[in-house]
Design an enzyme around this catalytic site. Structure first.
Site, PDB file in Angstrom:
ATOM      1  N   GLN A  15      22.321  87.923 -12.264  1.00 28.61           N
ATOM      2  CA  GLN A  15      22.674  89.123 -13.042  1.00 28.61           C
ATOM      3  C   GLN A  15      22.218  89.021 -14.490  1.00 28.61           C
ATOM      4  O   GLN A  15      22.136  90.030 -15.194  1.00 28.61           O
ATOM      5  CB  GLN A  15      24.204  89.345 -13.004  1.00 28.61           C
ATOM      6  CG  GLN A  15      24.738  89.696 -11.640  1.00 28.61           C
ATOM      7  CD  GLN A  15      24.400  91.122 -11.212  1.00 28.61           C
ATOM      8  OE1 GLN A  15      24.095  91.998 -12.020  1.00 28.61           O
ATOM      9  NE2 GLN A  15      24.447  91.360  -9.916  1.00 28.61           N
TER      10      GLN A  15
ATOM     11  N   CYS B  59      39.423  97.856   0.525  1.00 33.29           N
ATOM     12  CA  CYS B  59      38.617  98.592   1.505  1.00 33.29           C
ATOM     13  C   CYS B  59      37.132  98.363   1.300  1.00 33.29           C
ATOM     14  O   CYS B  59      36.353  98.337   2.248  1.00 33.29           O
ATOM     15  CB  CYS B  59      38.884 100.083   1.389  1.00 33.29           C
ATOM     16  SG  CYS B  59      40.407 100.576   2.150  1.00 33.29           S
TER      17      CYS B  59
ATOM     18  N   SER C 248      17.045  86.472  -8.542  1.00 31.64           N
ATOM     19  CA  SER C 248      16.759  87.330  -7.389  1.00 31.64           C
ATOM     20  C   SER C 248      15.930  88.530  -7.810  1.00 31.64           C
ATOM     21  O   SER C 248      16.183  89.122  -8.869  1.00 31.64           O
ATOM     22  CB  SER C 248      18.076  87.795  -6.763  1.00 31.64           C
ATOM     23  OG  SER C 248      17.818  88.761  -5.766  1.00 31.64           O
TER      24      SER C 248
HETATM   25  C1  LIG Z   1      23.026  89.692  -5.802  1.00 29.90           C
HETATM   26  C2  LIG Z   1      23.533  88.356  -6.232  1.00 29.90           C
HETATM   27  C3  LIG Z   1      23.254  87.203  -5.496  1.00 29.90           C
HETATM   28  C4  LIG Z   1      22.521  87.249  -4.175  1.00 29.90           C
HETATM   29  O1  LIG Z   1      21.156  87.493  -4.335  1.00 29.90           O
HETATM   30  P1  LIG Z   1      20.326  87.946  -3.009  1.00 29.90           P
HETATM   31  O2  LIG Z   1      18.921  87.987  -3.498  1.00 29.90           O
HETATM   32  O3  LIG Z   1      20.859  89.283  -2.634  1.00 29.90           O
HETATM   33  O4  LIG Z   1      20.545  86.901  -1.991  1.00 29.90           O
HETATM   34  C5  LIG Z   1      23.698  86.001  -5.969  1.00 29.90           C
HETATM   35  N1  LIG Z   1      24.395  85.921  -7.112  1.00 29.90           N
HETATM   36  C6  LIG Z   1      24.684  87.005  -7.859  1.00 29.90           C
HETATM   37  C7  LIG Z   1      25.439  86.847  -9.122  1.00 29.90           C
HETATM   38  C8  LIG Z   1      24.273  88.265  -7.441  1.00 29.90           C
HETATM   39  O5  LIG Z   1      24.583  89.330  -8.165  1.00 29.90           O
END
Ligand SMILES: *Cc1c(COP(=O)(O)O)cnc(C)c1O
Length: 395
Positions: free
Chosen positions: A181, A326, A201
């Site tokens: 993030q 939910c 990511s």
């Molecule tokens: C989205 C996310 C992940 C996972 O990444 P992917 O590429 O979807 O496997 C891991 N850590 C954080 C903080 C994320 O926001």
């Protein structure tokens, strides 16, 4: 066409046009396998090397320290399980993490706990911040790894990563951070900040889903993740997903350009969003107001169910997220909201809006008025809110 406002960029992002443009030729004319020695293969190899170089440069790393993975989850798994496997041979079977990590980290730690490792979960305060002294006090002789996320995906808090890294190094412990993030929101320099391993990511920064990296500092050499061919220096076999890798490099390049200017613009919109939503009676901001990702707004509107908020906002064209039970896929509200001490009733009324540079001031105004209207409507049918109004329920 129905108007849509996408305010869930922490869940995933749209592939940007420059990223798509960069990728396209690698589906068609540049389709070669980077391991082949003829022209198409050499072209692919050159592009692969270039992408690795671009990403390394953006993070202050060397190209040989970048390993492509299928995303953030895989990078987190590799960093934690790989370190555990390697260092347990030296009797180090203790890992330190925080209570409010992404499940890719938490569930990996839980798996290790079932396999003879001990894990210490560092608490966070009511704003979602970690006290570096808690990390210091948790480190033991047999600690193999400290893994603490750079920025939280739900409430956006940014941790004192440099301080935590310095503590780890003082004690001779490896430090990994899930920066999925954080990338593109804060300036990252792995060398200056003392980060040993970092997960990133693609789909959170306008590249496609299913691509990411693990930065692994020279000399660490984790065990191989996938056995097979010589790709990723033999550590993660499998023919490289070149279009995705090229797109990722473009996305990282764009995301890490002019971060302060972009952050300033997004922060101003985000603050207006937060202030607007806090006009709702008894609404509260989750997470620290200042030490937070520029695009993250997370509020709790007690007396309104998260699911009701999301579906009503969706009907008004707004895509958002919630940590209510939910929507979290379990019986309990999100572990992140509980970790900052929210009562279940308050966590159930949580709403996360994650905006981007593409969000407009006009969209912010629309979101504020939509949430206000939906909250009021939801509370009219809420027995909990009725009790609160009567002064019965003290939260
Ligand atoms: C989205 C996310 C992940 C996972 O990444 P992917 O590429 O979807 O496997 C891991 N850590 C954080 C903080 C994320 O926001």
């Amino acid at each position: 066409m129905e108007r849509r406002i996408y305010a869930d960029n922490a869940a995933t992002t749209k592939v940007s046009q420059p990223v798509l443009d960069a990728m396209m030729p690698f589906f068609t004319e540049n389709f070669g396998n980077a391991s082949s020695i003829y022209t198409e293969g050499r072209n692919a190899r050159r592009a692969l090397d270039g992408a690795r170089e671009t990403i390394a440069k953006a993070l202050g790393a060397e190209a040989s320290e970048i390993y492509f993975t299928s995303g953030g989850s895989e990078a987190d798994n590799w960093a934690i399980r790989g370190t555990a496997e390697k260092l347990s041979a030296k009797g180090k079977k203790h890992i330190i993490t925080s209570v409010f990590e992404h499940h890719a980290v938490l569930h990996t730690c839980e798996y290790l706990e079932k396999n003879g490792f001990e894990v210490t979960y560092i608490p966070v305060d009511d704003k979602g911040l970690i006290n570096p002294d808690d990390v210091k006090n948790a480190i033991r002789e047999d600690t193999a790894l400290v893994t603490i996320m750079y920025a939280n995906n739900e409430i956006g808090t940014i941790q004192p990563i440099e301080e935590i890294a310095a503590i780890c190094h003082e004690k001779g412990v490896l430090f990994h951070t899930d920066a999925v993030q954080a990338v593109g929101n804060v300036e990252i320099d792995v060398k200056k900040q003392g980060i040993d391993m970092l997960s990133l990511s693609g789909h959170k920064i306008h590249a496609q889903k299913g691509i990411g990296i693990l930065y692994m500092k020279k000399g660490i050499s984790l065990p191989n993740l996938i056995h097979g061919g010589a790709q990723e220096r033999g550590k993660r076999a499998g023919t490289e997903n070149l279009p995705a890798i090229i797109g990722l490099a473009k996305a990282v390049e764009i995301a890490t350009e002019n971060i302060p200017e972009k952050a300033q613009k997004v922060t101003a919109m985000r603050n207006r969003l937060i202030d607007g939503l806090l006009e709702i009676p008894m609404a509260r901001l989750n997470g620290d107001r200042d030490k937070r990702l520029c695009g993250n707004c997370n509020v709790s509107i007690v007396g309104v169910e998260g699911e009701f908020l999301l579906l009503s906002l969706d009907a008004k064209g707004i895509s958002a997220s919630s940590g209510s039970a939910c929507t979290s896929g379990s019986l309990d509200p999100s572990h992140v909201l509980l970790s900052i001490g929210l009562k279940h009733e308050v966590a159930h009324g949580s709403l996360r809006l994650s905006i981007s540079e593409e969000t407009t001031d006009e969209e912010i105004d629309y979101i504020i008025s939509a949430v206000k209207e939906v909250a009021e409507r939801g509370r009219m049918m809420s027995p909990l809110w009725e009790r609160i109004v009567k002064g019965e329920e003290i939260l």
